[in-house]
Enzyme design. Structure first.
Site, PDB file in Angstrom:
ATOM      1  N   TYR A  71     -15.490  19.392 -13.573  1.00  0.00           N
ATOM      2  CA  TYR A  71     -15.974  18.031 -13.794  1.00  0.00           C
ATOM      3  C   TYR A  71     -17.050  17.730 -12.751  1.00  0.00           C
ATOM      4  CZ  TYR A  71     -16.143  13.001 -13.456  1.00  0.00           C
ATOM      5  OH  TYR A  71     -16.598  11.716 -13.365  1.00  0.00           O
TER       6      TYR A  71
ATOM      7  N   LYS B 269      -8.004   9.023 -18.816  1.00  0.00           N
ATOM      8  CA  LYS B 269      -8.307   9.709 -20.084  1.00  0.00           C
ATOM      9  C   LYS B 269      -7.106   9.665 -21.037  1.00  0.00           C
ATOM     10  CE  LYS B 269     -11.937  10.834 -17.623  1.00  0.00           C
ATOM     11  NZ  LYS B 269     -13.086   9.963 -17.555  1.00  0.00           N
TER      12      LYS B 269
ATOM     13  N   ARG C 180       0.844  -1.202   0.000  1.00  0.00           N
ATOM     14  CA  ARG C 180       0.000   0.000   0.000  1.00  0.00           C
ATOM     15  C   ARG C 180       0.879   1.251   0.000  1.00  0.00           C
ATOM     16  NH1 ARG C 180      -1.910   1.417   4.440  1.00  0.00           N
ATOM     17  NH2 ARG C 180      -2.486  -0.660   5.172  1.00  0.00           N
TER      18      ARG C 180
HETATM   19  N1  PLP Z   1     -11.156  15.358 -13.954  1.00  0.00           N
HETATM   20  C1  PLP Z   1     -11.745  15.491 -15.151  1.00  0.00           C
HETATM   21  C2  PLP Z   1     -11.536  16.766 -15.931  1.00  0.00           C
HETATM   22  C3  PLP Z   1     -12.561  14.468 -15.650  1.00  0.00           C
HETATM   23  O1  PLP Z   1     -13.153  14.637 -16.849  1.00  0.00           O
HETATM   24  C4  PLP Z   1     -12.733  13.291 -14.892  1.00  0.00           C
HETATM   25  C5  PLP Z   1     -13.575  12.173 -15.372  1.00  0.00           C
HETATM   26  O2  PLP Z   1     -14.300  12.298 -16.330  1.00  0.00           O
HETATM   27  C6  PLP Z   1     -12.120  13.197 -13.647  1.00  0.00           C
HETATM   28  C7  PLP Z   1     -11.319  14.242 -13.219  1.00  0.00           C
HETATM   29  C8  PLP Z   1     -12.314  12.001 -12.749  1.00  0.00           C
HETATM   30  O3  PLP Z   1     -11.474  10.961 -13.091  1.00  0.00           O
HETATM   31  P1  PLP Z   1     -11.820   9.417 -12.842  1.00  0.00           P
HETATM   32  O4  PLP Z   1     -13.037   9.105 -13.630  1.00  0.00           O
HETATM   33  O5  PLP Z   1     -10.566   8.729 -13.318  1.00  0.00           O
HETATM   34  O6  PLP Z   1     -12.048   9.238 -11.389  1.00  0.00           O
END
Ligand code: PLP
Length: 353
Positions: free
Chosen positions: A99, A195, A48
């Site tokens: 987001y 992403k 961990r």
């Molecule tokens: N930040 C942005 C700009 C996002 O578009 C996303 C997910 O779509 C996240 C953070 C969150 O990431 P995760 O889905 O890997 O938890």
């Protein structure tokens, strides 16, 4: 004389970083280390706290962002850790549009009385500056998801530093290929590795990066104690995906620019939100909500799905998510451009529009 590793360009770091030392017989690719513990006598002593596959991934991302990276289980795991840099009862200044799960987390922190949250239009520099006195954390997402607003990162980071406010920037949309927030004055960068970094829509993972040793120590402690750690297989897949990020990003961004221009001239499109860089854009439709629904259902090369940053082009109407704020238009469709042939992407949009 061989080039110093610090002098290598991002495209080269993506390919050359995080590999075993080049000694006879060594594997070229870093192995996936599946283990829960280590023989006593060295750090980390438990998985961990650290894993060699994370170290390989963190080496590459840290060099790209000019800081030290920490791998997390998801973008939200990384975001929750970075938000916890705000002391209990402190104030977080954040964009009105971020987001939607980031927005949900901000709402939860406010509702539980753990933080005060001030939301500002991130593209109105003066409004953000006015909100900084007395704040503890400035949360920047630029371009903002899904409205594509741009923040003046250097000006806001400099003002935040003067006001003793820690600045966190979500760099998911841009990637370190197109934007390096630490070099612009931010204290911490967060990524949804899910992403563009991993790039193939097959991994959920996150990361934080900082060049500040105190913040790094806090974030590492948080990850170890809260346990938001990625699996070694996911980390290896993310690193494998990152090897091609520069070429993927270049191609996707080139196609996005072409599509943005053509969509702007299409009679079925009333507005294009495209920041002029990157592979993300949002559109609004002359025919409103019914036209947006028809577009979602009418595509076949594009996929109607949430997420972004993969080789596959995705689109979706953002307001289908209950967490999306109502200042996002009902008919806003976000497009995440992949690496297919741009003429196939365009033809598919045209027939669906
Ligand atoms: N930040 C942005 C700009 C996002 O578009 C996303 C997910 O779509 C996240 C953070 C969150 O990431 P995760 O889905 O890997 O938890």
């Amino acid at each position: 004389m061989p080039q110093h590793p610090d002098d290598l360009r991002p495209e080269t770091v993506l390919v050359a970083g995080g590999r075993p030392d080049k000694v006879p017989g060594a594997p070229l690719s870093p192995p996936v280390t599946f283990t829960s513990t280590y023989v006593a006598g060295a750090d980390p002593n438990y998985a961990r706290g650290g894993n060699p596959t994370w170290t390989a991934f963190e080496d590459v991302l840290g060099r790209l962002e000019a800081g030290r990276a920490l791998a997390f289980s998801s973008g939200m795991g990384a975001i929750a850790a970075a938000m916890a840099l705000c002391p209990p009862g402190g104030t977080i200044v954040a964009g009105r549009h971020v987001y939607n799960a980031t927005g949900g987390l901000l709402e939860e922190l406010a509702a539980e009385g753990r933080s005060k949250v001030v939301r500002v239009p991130i593209d109105d520099t003066q409004a953000v500056l006015d909100a900084l006195p007395g704040a503890d954390l400035l949360w920047l997402e630029s371009p903002s998801n899904p409205m594509m607003e741009i923040a003046d990162l250097p000006a806001l980071c400099a003002a935040a530093r003067t006001a003793n406010v820690v600045t966190v920037c979500d760099n998911t949309f841009m990637t370190p290929i197109l934007q390096q927030p630490l070099a612009m004055g931010a204290d911490v960068v967060v990524h949804s590795v899910t992403k563009f970094l991993a790039g193939h829509s097959d991994v959920v993972m996150g990361a934080v990066v900082t060049a500040n040793p105190d913040l790094h120590a806090k974030l590492l402690t948080r990850r170890t104690l809260h346990g938001a750690i990625p699996g070694p297989m996911e980390t290896w897949l993310a690193l494998r995906g990152m090897r091609t990020m520069a070429v993927r990003m270049k191609r996707s961004a080139h196609s996005a620019a072409i599509l943005a221009q053509r969509l702007g001239e299409h009679p079925a499109v009333s507005r294009v939100r495209y920041p002029g860089v990157g592979a993300m854009l949002s559109i609004e439709l002359t025919g409103g909500l019914p036209a947006a629904l028809a577009l979602e259902n009418g595509v076949s090369v594009w996929t109607n799905a949430t997420s972004l940053g993969g080789v596959e082009s995705l689109l979706e109407r953002r307001r289908r998510h209950p967490l999306e704020v109502d200042t996002v238009p009902e008919d806003l469709v976000r497009l995440a451009v992949g690496i297919e042939h741009v003429e196939d992407l365009w033809a598919d949009l045209v027939q669906a529009l």
